[in-house]
Design an enzyme around this catalytic site. Structure first.
Site, PDB file in Angstrom:
ATOM      1  N   ASN A  13       3.256  -3.335  -9.595  1.00  0.00           N
ATOM      2  CA  ASN A  13       3.426  -3.202  -8.149  1.00  0.00           C
ATOM      3  C   ASN A  13       2.509  -4.125  -7.348  1.00  0.00           C
ATOM      4  OD1 ASN A  13       1.117  -1.773  -8.815  1.00  0.00           O
ATOM      5  ND2 ASN A  13       1.457  -0.168  -7.309  1.00  0.00           N
ATOM      6  N   CYS A  14       1.761  -4.994  -8.011  1.00  0.00           N
ATOM      7  CA  CYS A  14       0.870  -5.945  -7.341  1.00  0.00           C
ATOM      8  C   CYS A  14       1.690  -7.130  -6.827  1.00  0.00           C
ATOM      9  CB  CYS A  14      -0.194  -6.423  -8.327  1.00  0.00           C
ATOM     10  SG  CYS A  14      -1.196  -7.790  -7.724  1.00  0.00           S
ATOM     11  N   ASP A  15       1.549  -7.451  -5.553  1.00  0.00           N
ATOM     12  CA  ASP A  15       2.322  -8.546  -4.958  1.00  0.00           C
ATOM     13  C   ASP A  15       2.048  -9.882  -5.631  1.00  0.00           C
ATOM     14  OD1 ASP A  15       3.581  -6.863  -3.168  1.00  0.00           O
ATOM     15  OD2 ASP A  15       2.151  -7.256  -1.538  1.00  0.00           O
TER      16      ASP A  15
END
Length: 116
Positions: free
Chosen positions: A11-13
């Site tokens: 979920n890390c951009d």
């Protein structure tokens, strides 16, 4: 070409940008999810040697900022257990392609590795 391995959390951009880059450039890779797959003390020590301890610990992360006792991550030795328990404090993504290793995502660096 060596097998590309990318480490991070899904979920890390920034991890998403790196994975999109690899897909767009048809670079085969495997993904290592810190949250579900964990991270070994040996791998953390390797990254400390490669990138420097202060680059591996993501001191701008909300997890680090919320940490009450920051002395837990002041030295490589003391940080290993906390980084294993809270891998969101590890700077990401980390990409390994044979002897080529990168921390974070910079398109120019990936271009240098993959678009020769």
């Amino acid at each position: 070409m060596d097998t590309v391995k990318i480490y991070g959390i899904p979920n890390c951009d920034t991890v998403k940008k790196a994975i999109t880059y690899l897909k767009d450039n048809q670079v085969p890779y495997t993904f290592h999810n810190f949250k579900t797959d964990g991270i070994s003390p040996e791998k953390l020590k390797e990254w400390f040697e490669t990138f420097g301890f202060n680059k591996v610990v993501n001191k701008s992360s909300s997890t680090y900022r919320a940490l009450e006792d920051k002395s837990l991550v002041e030295t490589p030795e003391s940080a290993i257990k906390i980084l294993q328990a809270t891998p969101s404090m590890i700077k990401r993504p980390i990409l390994e392609n044979g002897n080529n290793k990168r921390i974070g995502f910079k398109k120019e660096e990936y271009d240098e590795l993959f678009l020769k």
